[in-house]
Design an enzyme around this catalytic site. Structure first.
Site, PDB file in Angstrom:
ATOM      1  N   LYS A  32       0.829  -1.224   0.000  1.00 18.60           N
ATOM      2  CA  LYS A  32       0.000   0.000   0.000  1.00 18.60           C
ATOM      3  C   LYS A  32       0.865   1.277   0.000  1.00 18.60           C
ATOM      4  CE  LYS A  32      -4.002  -2.173   2.270  1.00 18.60           C
ATOM      5  NZ  LYS A  32      -4.986  -2.055   3.396  1.00 18.60           N
TER       6      LYS A  32
ATOM      7  N   TYR B 142     -12.416  -1.639  -3.573  1.00 20.71           N
ATOM      8  CA  TYR B 142     -12.926  -1.859  -2.211  1.00 20.71           C
ATOM      9  C   TYR B 142     -14.454  -1.761  -2.137  1.00 20.71           C
ATOM     10  CZ  TYR B 142      -8.439  -2.105   0.266  1.00 20.71           C
ATOM     11  OH  TYR B 142      -7.213  -2.488   0.758  1.00 20.71           O
TER      12      TYR B 142
ATOM     13  N   ASN C  55      -2.031   0.199   6.756  1.00 20.90           N
ATOM     14  CA  ASN C  55      -1.488  -1.036   7.324  1.00 20.90           C
ATOM     15  C   ASN C  55      -0.602  -1.819   6.357  1.00 20.90           C
ATOM     16  OD1 ASN C  55      -3.544  -1.869   5.710  1.00 20.90           O
ATOM     17  ND2 ASN C  55      -4.667  -2.996   7.270  1.00 20.90           N
TER      18      ASN C  55
ATOM     19  N   HIS D 297      -2.114  -5.519   1.533  1.00 18.96           N
ATOM     20  CA  HIS D 297      -3.430  -6.127   1.309  1.00 18.96           C
ATOM     21  C   HIS D 297      -3.231  -7.559   0.852  1.00 18.96           C
ATOM     22  CE1 HIS D 297      -7.474  -6.827  -0.288  1.00 18.96           C
ATOM     23  NE2 HIS D 297      -6.854  -7.440  -1.283  1.00 18.96           N
TER      24      HIS D 297
ATOM     25  N   GLU E 136     -10.126  -9.793  -7.583  1.00 16.33           N
ATOM     26  CA  GLU E 136      -9.057  -8.811  -7.360  1.00 16.33           C
ATOM     27  C   GLU E 136      -7.921  -8.973  -8.373  1.00 16.33           C
ATOM     28  OE1 GLU E 136      -8.058  -9.197  -3.197  1.00 16.33           O
ATOM     29  OE2 GLU E 136      -9.948  -8.274  -2.578  1.00 16.33           O
TER      30      GLU E 136
HETATM   31  P1  IDP Z   1      -7.952  -6.775   5.654  1.00 18.41           P
HETATM   32  O1  IDP Z   1      -7.129  -5.819   4.805  1.00 18.41           O
HETATM   33  O2  IDP Z   1      -7.158  -7.281   6.817  1.00 18.41           O
HETATM   34  O3  IDP Z   1      -8.612  -7.860   4.855  1.00 18.41           O
HETATM   35  P2  IDP Z   1     -10.584  -5.513   5.808  1.00 18.41           P
HETATM   36  O4  IDP Z   1     -11.521  -5.670   6.961  1.00 18.41           O
HETATM   37  O5  IDP Z   1     -10.906  -6.221   4.544  1.00 18.41           O
HETATM   38  O6  IDP Z   1      -9.111  -5.895   6.339  1.00 18.41           O
HETATM   39  O7  IDP Z   1     -10.473  -3.965   5.535  1.00 18.41           O
HETATM   40  C1  IDP Z   1      -9.882  -3.469   4.347  1.00 18.41           C
HETATM   41  C2  IDP Z   1      -8.948  -2.339   4.683  1.00 18.41           C
HETATM   42  O8  IDP Z   1      -9.721  -1.273   5.229  1.00 18.41           O
HETATM   43  C3  IDP Z   1      -7.915  -2.644   5.784  1.00 18.41           C
HETATM   44  O9  IDP Z   1      -6.761  -3.312   5.318  1.00 18.41           O
HETATM   45  C4  IDP Z   1      -7.599  -1.254   6.286  1.00 18.41           C
HETATM   46  O10 IDP Z   1      -6.724  -0.552   5.394  1.00 18.41           O
HETATM   47  C5  IDP Z   1      -8.979  -0.601   6.236  1.00 18.41           C
HETATM   48  N1  IDP Z   1      -9.698  -0.740   7.516  1.00 18.41           N
HETATM   49  C6  IDP Z   1     -10.259  -1.867   8.036  1.00 18.41           C
HETATM   50  N2  IDP Z   1     -10.840  -1.629   9.228  1.00 18.41           N
HETATM   51  C7  IDP Z   1     -10.656  -0.302   9.466  1.00 18.41           C
HETATM   52  C8  IDP Z   1     -11.027   0.575  10.540  1.00 18.41           C
HETATM   53  O11 IDP Z   1     -11.647   0.171  11.528  1.00 18.41           O
HETATM   54  N3  IDP Z   1     -10.657   1.891  10.415  1.00 18.41           N
HETATM   55  C9  IDP Z   1      -9.962   2.365   9.338  1.00 18.41           C
HETATM   56  N4  IDP Z   1      -9.601   1.587   8.311  1.00 18.41           N
HETATM   57  C10 IDP Z   1      -9.927   0.270   8.372  1.00 18.41           C
HETATM   58 MG    MG Z   2     -10.045  -7.690   3.354  1.00 16.81          MG
END
Ligand code: IDP
Ligand code: MG
Length: 139
Positions: free
Chosen positions: A10, A50, A113, A116, A127
């Protein structure tokens, strides 16, 4: 079972010069990279990627972030690679990620984070097709 998954380094990790370190972690796991490129998504492209999260409170902020700078997108291949790469990434929130995971080591925040990874064979198929044509994937 041989599988493919979509991985993204990312914009937060690319801007902090972590591409090499993250690729090294993937290769060290014995996972093969069968496609790779750098892209910069538009806001609309990030929203399409997304789409499953469109009702979430973080959708606007997440898609702003994902379109804020370049990403590295990759297709990874290996046995059970979807789960293996999810494990290597660690929990979504780096504060909750296990020691030794990519997110524990390199991520700063639940949104920014670092990486992905697809979460199921169905999402991996969507994807991978979102970013790569068949010609761009080595077989
Ligand atoms: P993942 O990337 O671990 O699969 P997902 O729940 O699919 O997590 O969420 C997609 C992306 O959305 C996350 O990687 C993160 O960048 C963002 N995200 C998820 N939960 C939160 C949150 O509570 N606050 C802000 N951003 C979030
Ligand atoms: Mg996810």
């Amino acid at each position: 079972m041989r599988q493919q998954t979509l991985a993204i380094i990312k914009p937060d990790a690319v801007s902090r010069n972590l591409i090499g370190k993250i690729v090294e972690r993937i290769e060290a796991e014995g996972i093969k990279i069968v496609a790779m490129k750098m892209i910069k998504m538009t806001k609309e492209q990030a929203k399409g990627f997304y789409y499953v999260h469109k009702e979430k409170p973080f959708y606007e902020s997440l898609t702003d972030f994902m379109s804020s700078g370049p990403c590295v997108v990759m297709v990874l291949e290996g046995d059970d690679v979807i789960n293996r790469y999810r494990k290597l990434m660690g929990a979504t929130d780096p504060a909750k990620a296990e020691t030794g995971t990519i997110r524990k080591e390199f991520a700063t925040d639940v949104e920014k984070n670092a990486v992905h990874g697809s979460d199921s064979p169905e999402s991996a198929e969507f994807e991978i097709r979102y970013f790569f044509s068949q010609l761009e994937i080595i077989n």
